[in-house]
Design a protein around this motif. Structure first.
Motif, PDB file in Angstrom:
ATOM      1  N   ASP A 130       0.805  -1.223   0.000  1.00  0.00           N
ATOM      2  CA  ASP A 130       0.000   0.000   0.000  1.00  0.00           C
ATOM      3  C   ASP A 130       0.836   1.270   0.000  1.00  0.00           C
ATOM      4  O   ASP A 130       0.326   2.351  -0.252  1.00  0.00           O
ATOM      5  N   SER A 131       2.120   1.159   0.365  1.00  0.00           N
ATOM      6  CA  SER A 131       2.864   2.401   0.605  1.00  0.00           C
ATOM      7  C   SER A 131       3.822   2.768  -0.530  1.00  0.00           C
ATOM      8  O   SER A 131       4.681   3.613  -0.354  1.00  0.00           O
ATOM      9  N   VAL A 132       3.693   2.090  -1.645  1.00  0.00           N
ATOM     10  CA  VAL A 132       4.521   2.508  -2.799  1.00  0.00           C
ATOM     11  C   VAL A 132       3.627   2.760  -4.007  1.00  0.00           C
ATOM     12  O   VAL A 132       2.500   2.281  -4.072  1.00  0.00           O
ATOM     13  N   ASP A 133       4.173   3.523  -4.927  1.00  0.00           N
ATOM     14  CA  ASP A 133       3.494   3.686  -6.223  1.00  0.00           C
ATOM     15  C   ASP A 133       4.569   3.756  -7.301  1.00  0.00           C
ATOM     16  O   ASP A 133       5.768   3.632  -7.014  1.00  0.00           O
ATOM     17  N   GLU A 134       4.148   3.975  -8.495  1.00  0.00           N
ATOM     18  CA  GLU A 134       5.064   3.899  -9.619  1.00  0.00           C
ATOM     19  C   GLU A 134       6.220   4.897  -9.488  1.00  0.00           C
ATOM     20  O   GLU A 134       7.377   4.551  -9.678  1.00  0.00           O
ATOM     21  N   SER A 135       5.890   6.141  -9.134  1.00  0.00           N
ATOM     22  CA  SER A 135       6.953   7.143  -9.100  1.00  0.00           C
ATOM     23  C   SER A 135       7.930   6.864  -7.975  1.00  0.00           C
ATOM     24  O   SER A 135       9.147   7.055  -8.112  1.00  0.00           O
ATOM     25  N   TYR A 136       7.403   6.360  -6.847  1.00  0.00           N
ATOM     26  CA  TYR A 136       8.251   6.002  -5.714  1.00  0.00           C
ATOM     27  C   TYR A 136       9.240   4.932  -6.145  1.00  0.00           C
ATOM     28  O   TYR A 136      10.457   5.039  -5.930  1.00  0.00           O
ATOM     29  N   LEU A 137       8.713   3.893  -6.804  1.00  0.00           N
ATOM     30  CA  LEU A 137       9.567   2.776  -7.213  1.00  0.00           C
ATOM     31  C   LEU A 137      10.572   3.228  -8.282  1.00  0.00           C
ATOM     32  O   LEU A 137      11.740   2.803  -8.260  1.00  0.00           O
ATOM     33  N   GLU A 138      10.140   4.091  -9.157  1.00  0.00           N
ATOM     34  CA  GLU A 138      11.051   4.573 -10.200  1.00  0.00           C
ATOM     35  C   GLU A 138      12.236   5.323  -9.616  1.00  0.00           C
ATOM     36  O   GLU A 138      13.383   5.162 -10.020  1.00  0.00           O
ATOM     37  N   LYS A 139      11.914   6.149  -8.619  1.00  0.00           N
ATOM     38  CA  LYS A 139      12.982   6.900  -7.948  1.00  0.00           C
ATOM     39  C   LYS A 139      14.016   5.956  -7.372  1.00  0.00           C
ATOM     40  O   LYS A 139      15.230   6.170  -7.501  1.00  0.00           O
ATOM     41  N   LEU A 140      13.518   4.916  -6.687  1.00  0.00           N
ATOM     42  CA  LEU A 140      14.435   3.966  -6.063  1.00  0.00           C
ATOM     43  C   LEU A 140      15.305   3.291  -7.122  1.00  0.00           C
ATOM     44  O   LEU A 140      16.519   3.136  -6.961  1.00  0.00           O
ATOM     45  N   PHE A 141      14.655   2.915  -8.206  1.00  0.00           N
ATOM     46  CA  PHE A 141      15.384   2.185  -9.248  1.00  0.00           C
ATOM     47  C   PHE A 141      16.501   3.043  -9.829  1.00  0.00           C
ATOM     48  O   PHE A 141      17.627   2.594 -10.026  1.00  0.00           O
ATOM     49  N   GLU A 142      16.143   4.286 -10.072  1.00  0.00           N
ATOM     50  CA  GLU A 142      17.150   5.206 -10.622  1.00  0.00           C
ATOM     51  C   GLU A 142      18.335   5.356  -9.694  1.00  0.00           C
ATOM     52  O   GLU A 142      19.475   5.515 -10.121  1.00  0.00           O
ATOM     53  N   ALA A 143      18.049   5.306  -8.377  1.00  0.00           N
ATOM     54  CA  ALA A 143      19.131   5.502  -7.403  1.00  0.00           C
ATOM     55  C   ALA A 143      19.955   4.237  -7.204  1.00  0.00           C
ATOM     56  O   ALA A 143      20.940   4.254  -6.480  1.00  0.00           O
ATOM     57  N   GLY A 144      19.541   3.121  -7.819  1.00  0.00           N
ATOM     58  CA  GLY A 144      20.364   1.918  -7.712  1.00  0.00           C
ATOM     59  C   GLY A 144      19.697   0.733  -7.066  1.00  0.00           C
ATOM     60  O   GLY A 144      20.248  -0.371  -7.052  1.00  0.00           O
ATOM     61  N   PHE A 145      18.526   0.952  -6.450  1.00  0.00           N
ATOM     62  CA  PHE A 145      17.798  -0.210  -5.900  1.00  0.00           C
ATOM     63  C   PHE A 145      17.446  -1.145  -7.039  1.00  0.00           C
ATOM     64  O   PHE A 145      17.086  -0.697  -8.125  1.00  0.00           O
ATOM     65  N   ASN A 146      17.554  -2.457  -6.780  1.00  0.00           N
ATOM     66  CA  ASN A 146      17.229  -3.385  -7.874  1.00  0.00           C
ATOM     67  C   ASN A 146      16.395  -4.584  -7.439  1.00  0.00           C
ATOM     68  O   ASN A 146      16.166  -5.512  -8.204  1.00  0.00           O
ATOM     69  N   ARG A 147      15.936  -4.578  -6.200  1.00  0.00           N
ATOM     70  CA  ARG A 147      15.120  -5.721  -5.751  1.00  0.00           C
ATOM     71  C   ARG A 147      14.100  -5.217  -4.735  1.00  0.00           C
ATOM     72  O   ARG A 147      14.431  -4.422  -3.850  1.00  0.00           O
ATOM     73  N   ILE A 148      12.826  -5.665  -4.917  1.00  0.00           N
ATOM     74  CA  ILE A 148      11.772  -5.282  -3.972  1.00  0.00           C
ATOM     75  C   ILE A 148      11.156  -6.550  -3.395  1.00  0.00           C
ATOM     76  O   ILE A 148      10.820  -7.486  -4.132  1.00  0.00           O
ATOM     77  N   SER A 149      11.025  -6.565  -2.073  1.00  0.00           N
ATOM     78  CA  SER A 149      10.391  -7.705  -1.397  1.00  0.00           C
ATOM     79  C   SER A 149       9.087  -7.213  -0.784  1.00  0.00           C
ATOM     80  O   SER A 149       9.093  -6.385   0.130  1.00  0.00           O
ATOM     81  N   PHE A 150       7.989  -7.698  -1.342  1.00  0.00           N
ATOM     82  CA  PHE A 150       6.671  -7.238  -0.894  1.00  0.00           C
ATOM     83  C   PHE A 150       6.130  -8.123   0.223  1.00  0.00           C
ATOM     84  O   PHE A 150       6.187  -9.352   0.144  1.00  0.00           O
ATOM     85  N   GLY A 151       5.558  -7.478   1.232  1.00  0.00           N
ATOM     86  CA  GLY A 151       4.897  -8.222   2.304  1.00  0.00           C
ATOM     87  C   GLY A 151       3.487  -8.559   1.888  1.00  0.00           C
ATOM     88  O   GLY A 151       2.570  -7.787   2.104  1.00  0.00           O
ATOM     89  N   MET A 152       3.311  -9.718   1.277  1.00  0.00           N
ATOM     90  CA  MET A 152       1.995 -10.100   0.772  1.00  0.00           C
ATOM     91  C   MET A 152       1.212 -10.885   1.836  1.00  0.00           C
ATOM     92  O   MET A 152       0.040 -10.648   2.059  1.00  0.00           O
ATOM     93  N   GLN A 153       1.879 -11.837   2.476  1.00  0.00           N
ATOM     94  CA  GLN A 153       1.360 -12.683   3.574  1.00  0.00           C
ATOM     95  C   GLN A 153       0.269 -13.646   3.147  1.00  0.00           C
ATOM     96  O   GLN A 153       0.352 -14.837   3.385  1.00  0.00           O
ATOM     97  N   SER A 154      -0.786 -13.150   2.506  1.00  0.00           N
ATOM     98  CA  SER A 154      -1.872 -14.035   2.101  1.00  0.00           C
ATOM     99  C   SER A 154      -2.692 -13.326   1.044  1.00  0.00           C
ATOM    100  O   SER A 154      -2.661 -12.105   0.948  1.00  0.00           O
TER     101      SER A 154
END
Lengths: 408, 619
Positions: A130-154
């Motif tokens: 719930d706490s990310v969106d496209e622009s948030y993720l894009e920013k991270l990617f540009e800065a070098g982040f390359n892996r996201i682990s989502f807390g899905m649970q169920s």
């Protein structure tokens, strides 16, 4: 909240007592973000909601971490631990994505400028769907982040409700798709064995999870931790306790479904599509590499030293402001205990432990190995060719195998 | 009321005509110790300031349970019609297990106060002791106690007593040990009705030992009743049974603290200290004489204590074995009836096979071992002594079920007791049912007053040992009381039931039971163990067997999951410590074959819910 382990007081200058030269070990960074919107009933992590932290500014948090990063550099130098570029970075929590993307990026830049980050480094953050969106993720990617682990649970709303997870299940699907499109490696975390969850519920969650086509899936049986709301609900009889036999069945199910979907188990609770999609950061923990954990309650492991920071964000901020080491206590892991840890951690991995090495430590005599094979807990063929590796049944009884091998 | 005596009579010089020796016979909880307290206060031997409740009961256990284990004698002055007398009150143990000690205490007296709770009436043990008192020709003074209680029915129980011992209901004294009402009259009546002791002052000394107590500081303190002649300080004495010679370091009377005297004369009651450290050298019932001018004939009535009930006692922590040995050696100093020898159990390790006078004795000893010596113990289910004759005529005495011989058995003899049960008549049906199910053979039934019944049964002791008393209490809302005495041996159709875990016999759980009860025992034990033993990585069958025949079976399903789901950076130290803790925990595990059985499972399996041994406070 989970208790910290019991150790000896850590020195106030943070100095490390080198037990051996770890220059050959890779170096990793963990960054703890101790914030959540709400506390989930089962969670005992070191995390706080806004109302639990009065007079505390989340937007200044990254500055304290940056200070700890400089401090860690000085400590390593003073302790004559050779600095190495960082091989992996992992932002965990809490909910890292409750901070502004720029805050996370500032921390990552701090690590880069201080230690250097290997070009092929894995840089992960956990994310609440719930706490990310496209622009948030894009920013991270540009800065070098390359892996996201989502807390899905169920994927089952009733189960999420018992867990008190507030996220909208549809956001998992949406954000995994966005992350993949941007270019991230993706993973989802699942929890099974929630009170009330049926085998059919679990199957449904697994089907949804595999349909996301992530690179990686972690699946954990629900642990009822002391001090959690869930534990109180169980003790007062409002919720029935988890059934370990059902957990075992669910584990067998996750193995079956994920293997069919092209995943391979590489650690008791972790499955990946290929060797490259395993979590390199977590592998570092299990292979006893060096890492520094930043933030309140974070654990570090450098050259045989395990130390952990004060738990509360305010106490942490206080120490950092006064240039006192945030480490509360430490433990010097002697060579005997290093053997124990190696067996305890590496037996859980797909490649297991080298039998000759065990023999050289005076462990795993022929009788013990033969019994483990006979009980179908370790792979016979693998043991004969020199590796002790768990069977699927053995994974469910890994602790018993570990005790047997260590003769505990 | 008679005044307190101004000056007490001097011991060693007291005219026997001015001595009265008496005891109090009462059921647990009927207020004997409280009455004794009032007497101590009234006669002035204990001043009000140093008075504490149940003054004479020395051990914590005694005070907590309200029972007296070791008797003592107190000399009290009392004046009647201007004449000062010396009263010796001999406190008797109040439980069936100590019948022999009771009989020796009674033999030291000429009179007995029969003390009965005015709200409860007479109980089986009191009857048993009354019977012994009458056998010893004692003068009986019937007294109803606790008349201050709202529930007291003195008239009703006075009639019951009158019926029992003869005499008129109005002769029955009514007192309250709590408030002190009537206690002075009782003292007067004791002087008037109890005969004075008679003996030959010029004959060689003969004193009967009626109690022998170990004191940490002084060694063994021997309580005696002088019958003939006299004893004086610093003289050499001889024990007639062993001919052992000791020097008298101190002689005196208790009033109630020890007071050394010049000696003891005919009819007097007092104590001797010789410096011996072991009560076995000063046996209850033995005759003491002087070495210089020894008597040749012993006083009658001496016999060696004989253990009736056996149990294996094991330290939970195997390294406590030497401490257990030391503790038993110490207890033995003060308890001549305790016997033990080393024993090994596959399941429980090293321990001792201990013999006891009865269940209460067993319970008191294990409790003292735990409390006074800080030991954690497991006691196996109590067993009686079986005399087994094999087909080849060989005879074996079995005190431990695991020693029950294998092979052709031609005959097994088991101890029988004569049980007396006293109860309100409403419960007769349920009591008969219980006794029937315990292989009881009814002898007779007798009414006391209008609503109380005495039932007498011959019954195997083994049946009583196994939670009979608790069953009796629960079936009768606590109203029934029980007494039993040995009554020889009888042939029984008995078998040994073994319990097997994964095919391995667990010796601690073997039991000798009547053939018809083997199945019930097997089912009970296997299902209990299934609950108590944690799941292992493999399936564990639990079987009950008579010889090679399996009579009951349960299965512990294999454990399917034993793994921590998460083991990341912050979990590692904790996880390693958990492993270390599990390693420690394993020390408390006993291995039966490949099966890990926690000590707790043994303890729980051996102490059945209903099996609370011995007499507890009723109602």
């Amino acid at each position: 909240m989970a208790q910290l382990p019991k150790g000896e007081p850590a020195p106030s200058d943070g100095r490390i007592t080198k037990l051996f030269d770890s220059a050959q070990h890779s170096f990793h960074a963990y960054v703890h973000i101790p914030y959540c919107l709400t506390r989930c009933g089962y969670c005992d992590f070191n995390t706080y909601t806004a109302s639990e932290l009065a007079n505390h500014r989340r937007d200044e948090y990254f500055e304290y971490v940056l200070k700890e990063i400089s401090f860690s550099r000085e400590v390593l130098a003073a302790s004559e631990v050779i600095a190495r570029p960082i091989s992996t970075v992992f932002f965990g929590g809490g909910t890292p994505t409750l901070l502004a993307a720029d805050d996370l990026i500032q921390i990552l830049q701090g690590l880069r400028s201080t230690f250097g980050i290997s070009p092929e480094a894995e840089i992960t953050t956990e994310a609440n769907p719930d706490s990310v969106d496209e622009s948030y993720l894009e920013k991270l990617f540009e800065a070098g982040f390359n892996r996201i682990s989502f807390g899905m649970q169920s994927a089952v709303p009733e189960v999420l409700k018992v867990l008190e997870r507030t996220h909208n299940p549809e956001n998992v699907e949406k954000n995994v798709a966005i992350a993949k499109r941007i270019g991230f490696q993706t993973s989802v975390d699942l929890i099974y064995g929630t009170p009330g969850e049926s085998l059919a519920d679990w199957k449904k969650s697994l089907q949804v999870a595999t349909s996301l086509e992530t690179d990686h899936i972690s699946a954990y049986s629900l642990i009822v931790e002391p001090g959690t709301k869930l534990n109180r609900q169980i003790e007062s009889g409002q919720i029935s306790p988890p059934d370990e036999d059902l957990h075992a069945q669910m584990y067998e199910m996750v193995e079956q479904v994920l293997v069919e979907a092209g995943f391979r188990n590489y650690e008791v609770s972790n499955w990946a599509r290929g060797v490259d999609s395993r979590s390199k950061h977590n592998m570092a923990y299990w292979q006893s590499q060096d890492w520094w954990g930043y933030g309140p309650g974070a654990h570090s492991h450098i050259a045989g030293n395990r130390f952990w920071n004060v738990k509360h964000p305010a106490a942490y901020a206080e120490r950092i402001s006064q240039a006192i080491s945030p480490a509360l206590e430490r433990e010097l892991v002697d060579s005997d205990n290093r053997v124990v840890e190696k067996v305890m951690l590496e037996l859980r991995l797909v490649d297991g432990v080298d039998v000759q090495w065990l023999r050289s430590q005076g462990l795993a005599g022929p009788k013990i190995v033969a019994e483990l094979i006979a009980d179908e807990l370790i792979e016979g063929a693998s043991a004969i060719s020199g590796r002790m590796t768990l069977t699927p049944k053995g994974r469910l009884l890994a602790d018993a195998v570990i005790r047997k091998v260590l003769e505990f | 009321m008679s005044p307190r005596a101004k000056t007490a009579l001097e011991p060693a010089k007291t005219n026997p005509e001015l001595i009265r020796n008496f005891c109090i016979i009462a059921h647990i909880d009927h207020g004997k110790s409280t009455l004794a307290d009032r007497m101590l206060q009234l006669t002035g031997v204990v001043d009000d300031r140093s008075m504490r409740a149940q003054y004479l009961d020395r051990m914590d256990i005694e005070r907590e349970r309200g029972i007296t284990i070791k008797s003592q004698a107190v000399r009290m002055p009392w004046e009647l019609d201007g004449q000062t007398y010396a009263l010796n009150m001999i406190d008797t143990p109040g439980h069936v297990d100590f019948t022999y000690e009771v009989s020796r205490s009674l033999a030291a007296c000429e009179g007995a106060v029969l003390l009965v709770d005015a709200a409860q009436g007479i109980e089986a043990q009191t009857l048993a002791n009354l019977y012994l008192a009458l056998e010893n020709d004692l003068t009986i003074i019937p007294v109803l106690n606790k008349i201050d209680l709202p529930a007291a029915q003195p008239e009703k129980y006075a009639e019951e007593l009158a019926e029992l011992i003869g005499g008129k209901p109005e002769d029955c004294l009514k007192v309250s040990g709590k408030t002190g009402v009537g206690v002075d009259q009782l003292l007067d009546v004791i002087i008037r009705t109890v005969p004075n002791p008679v003996g030959d002052p010029n004959a060689p000394a003969r004193a009967m030992i009626f109690d022998s107590v170990y004191d940490t500081y002084r060694g063994v303190v021997t309580y005696v009743r002088m019958v003939d002649g006299s004893l004086s300080a610093r003289e050499k004495i001889t024990m007639l049974s062993t001919k052992a010679v000791h020097e008298l370091l101190e002689i005196g009377v208790s009033s109630p603290e020890p007071e050394p005297t010049k000696g003891l004369g005919v009819g007097e009651v007092g104590y001797l200290i010789t410096g011996v450290k072991d009560v076995r050298q000063s046996k209850v019932g033995d005759t003491v004489t002087t070495s210089l001018k020894p008597a040749t004939t012993a006083l009658k009535g001496y016999s060696e204590p004989k253990p009736m009930v056996f149990s294996g006692i094991y330290p939970i922590d195997g390294s406590d074995y030497p401490n257990l040995r030391e503790a038993l050696d110490k207890l033995k100093l003060s308890d001549a009836s305790l016997v033990y020898e080393p024993e090994t159990s596959v399941a429980l390790g090293f321990g001792f096979r201990c013999g006891f006078l009865g269940l209460l004795h067993l319970e008191i000893i294990t409790e003292r071992l735990e409390r006074e010596f800080g030991l954690d113990l497991i006691a196996t289910a109590p067993s009686v002594v079986y005399e087994v004759t094999l087909d080849d005529k060989k005879e074996v005495t079995v005190t431990n079920p695991s020693e029950y011989p294998v092979g052709k058995i031609s005959k097994v003899l088991e101890p029988i007791v004569r049980a007396t049960i006293l109860s309100p008549k409403d419960y007769v049906g349920t009591i008969m049912e219980l006794c029937q199910s315990r292989r009881g053979n009814m002898l007779d039934m007798q009414y006391f007053g209008t609503d109380r019944v005495q039932l007498r049964y011959d019954m195997p002791l083994a049946e009583i040992v196994f939670d009979f008393f608790d069953n009796l209490k629960s079936r009768t809302q606590g109203y029934a009381s029980l007494d039993y005495e040995e009554n020889g041996l009888s042939e029984g159709d008995l078998v040994k039931v073994d319990i097997l875990l994964q095919g391995e016999q667990v010796d601690a759980f073997s039991a000798i039971v009547h053939r018809e009860k083997a199945y019930a025992y097997g089912v009970m034990m296997t299902s209990k163990l299934r609950e108590l033993i944690p799941r292992q990585q493999f399936e564990v069958p639990i079987q009950a067997a008579v010889g090679a025949r399996i009579i009951a079976r349960e299965t512990i399903r294999a454990m399917r999951k034993d793994v921590l789901a998460k083991c990341y950076g912050g979990d590692i130290s904790r996880k390693r410590k958990l492993l270390e803790k599990q390693k420690e925990g394993k020390k408390r595990m006993k291995m039966v074959g490949r099966v890990e059985v926690p000590q707790e499972a043994f303890i729980a399996a051996l102490s059945s819910d209903t099996e609370k041994k011995g007499e507890k406070k009723g109602k």
